[in-house]
Scaffold this active site. Structure first.
Site, short mmCIF file in Angstrom:
data_model
loop_
_atom_site.label_atom_id
_atom_site.label_comp_id
_atom_site.label_asym_id
_atom_site.label_seq_id
_atom_site.Cartn_x
_atom_site.Cartn_y
_atom_site.Cartn_z
N GLY A 161 0.80 -1.23 0.00
CA GLY A 161 0.00 0.00 0.00
C GLY A 161 0.83 1.28 0.00
O GLY A 161 0.34 2.32 0.43
N SER A 162 2.07 1.23 -0.53
CA SER A 162 2.86 2.47 -0.54
C SER A 162 2.27 3.48 -1.52
O SER A 162 2.33 4.70 -1.26
CB SER A 162 4.34 2.19 -0.84
OG SER A 162 4.49 1.75 -2.17
N HIS A 195 0.54 0.68 -13.25
CA HIS A 195 1.23 -0.55 -13.64
C HIS A 195 2.74 -0.27 -13.70
O HIS A 195 3.14 0.74 -14.30
CB HIS A 195 0.71 -1.02 -15.01
CG HIS A 195 1.33 -2.30 -15.45
ND1 HIS A 195 0.94 -3.52 -14.95
CD2 HIS A 195 2.34 -2.56 -16.32
CE1 HIS A 195 1.67 -4.48 -15.50
NE2 HIS A 195 2.52 -3.93 -16.33
N ASP A 234 -4.78 -4.50 -18.20
CA ASP A 234 -3.73 -3.53 -18.58
C ASP A 234 -3.86 -2.99 -20.00
O ASP A 234 -2.86 -2.59 -20.61
CB ASP A 234 -2.31 -4.15 -18.40
CG ASP A 234 -2.02 -4.53 -16.96
OD1 ASP A 234 -2.55 -3.87 -16.05
OD2 ASP A 234 -1.27 -5.50 -16.74
N GLU A 276 6.59 5.69 -9.49
CA GLU A 276 5.18 5.38 -9.25
C GLU A 276 4.48 6.36 -8.33
O GLU A 276 3.41 6.88 -8.65
CB GLU A 276 5.02 3.96 -8.70
CG GLU A 276 5.24 2.90 -9.74
CD GLU A 276 4.84 1.53 -9.24
OE1 GLU A 276 3.71 1.38 -8.75
OE2 GLU A 276 5.66 0.61 -9.34
#
Ligand code: GRF
Length: 213
Positions: free
Chosen positions: A18-19, A115, A156, A186
């Site tokens: 969950g970062s 992704h 995706d 990300e």
């Protein structure tokens, strides 16, 4: 939970650490993202993301596929949570489940995934977690990165909103590449897209993403 009327309501689907969710959460709390996380839903009862949610008193739910007769039934349960918390957007932040048609239809162009590769390459059923980075290295790619996209009926393949790349370094392992992409790309990319989404700068028209920067 009382959410200011002008703020978007976000539901976050997770499966692991969950970062990415934490990055979004920090930015909603600081006011950088004009939204509030109203629910966290995990496909894994042991996900650390659930502890993060509890630490901030965010309603958190577990939806393990094994507890349902089909992905469709599981997603009906998820839909009931999204309806109850009146989610505007659904963020897939390291969520490993496959989203069923019922959920995609109801939240068309409102489900966003991050992704850890440069789509359309290295996306699809088997490309998750370390597998993605292993495949990138084995293919001898010079660049990798992350992509944020809307979620459609397949894995995706939805419309791409934004992507950012970095060099694959000689000697990179799947672990080192995963860590650099997660920490250098990300979190920032997801935050900037979600911020713009919540400021109504991103939408879909004629099957194309409009991004007013
Ligand atoms: C990230 O690499 C994300 O792109 C992928 O799964 C990982 C999850 O990391 N889909 P975290 O749970 O956000 O820490």
């Amino acid at each position: 939970m009382i959410v200011k009327a002008d703020k978007k309501r976000l539901a976050v689907l997770v499966s692991g650490g969950g970062s990415n969710m934490q990055a979004i959460l920090d930015n909603t709390l600081s006011g950088n993202i004009n939204a509030e996380i109203v629910a966290v839903i995990s496909s894994n009862a042991d996900a650390y993301a659930l502890i993060r949610a509890k630490n901030y008193n965010i309603p958190a739910f577990v939806c393990c596929l094994k507890d349902y007769s089909s992905p469709f039934e599981r997603d009906n349960y998820i839909l009931s949570i999204l309806d109850k918390y009146r989610a505007d957007y659904v963020l897939l932040a390291g969520y490993l489940g496959i989203i069923s048609q019922n959920l995609v239809k109801k939240y068309k162009n409102r489900i966003v995934n991050i992704h850890p590769a440069l789509l359309p390459k290295f996306g699809g059923k088997n490309y998750h977690g370390l597998n993605v980075h292993k495949a990138v290295i084995e293919a001898g790619e010079k660049r990798s990165g992350a992509t944020v996209h809307f979620v459609d009926e397949n894995i995706d393949t939805g419309l791409i909103i934004a992507s950012q790349g970095l060099d694959v370094l000689p000697g990179d392992t799947p672990e080192s590449l995963q860590s650099r992409i997660l920490n250098e790309i990300e979190h920032k990319l997801f935050v900037s897209v979600v911020k713009d989404l919540c400021d109504d700068k991103i939408w879909v028209e004629n099957n194309r993403v409009i991004y007013k920067k």
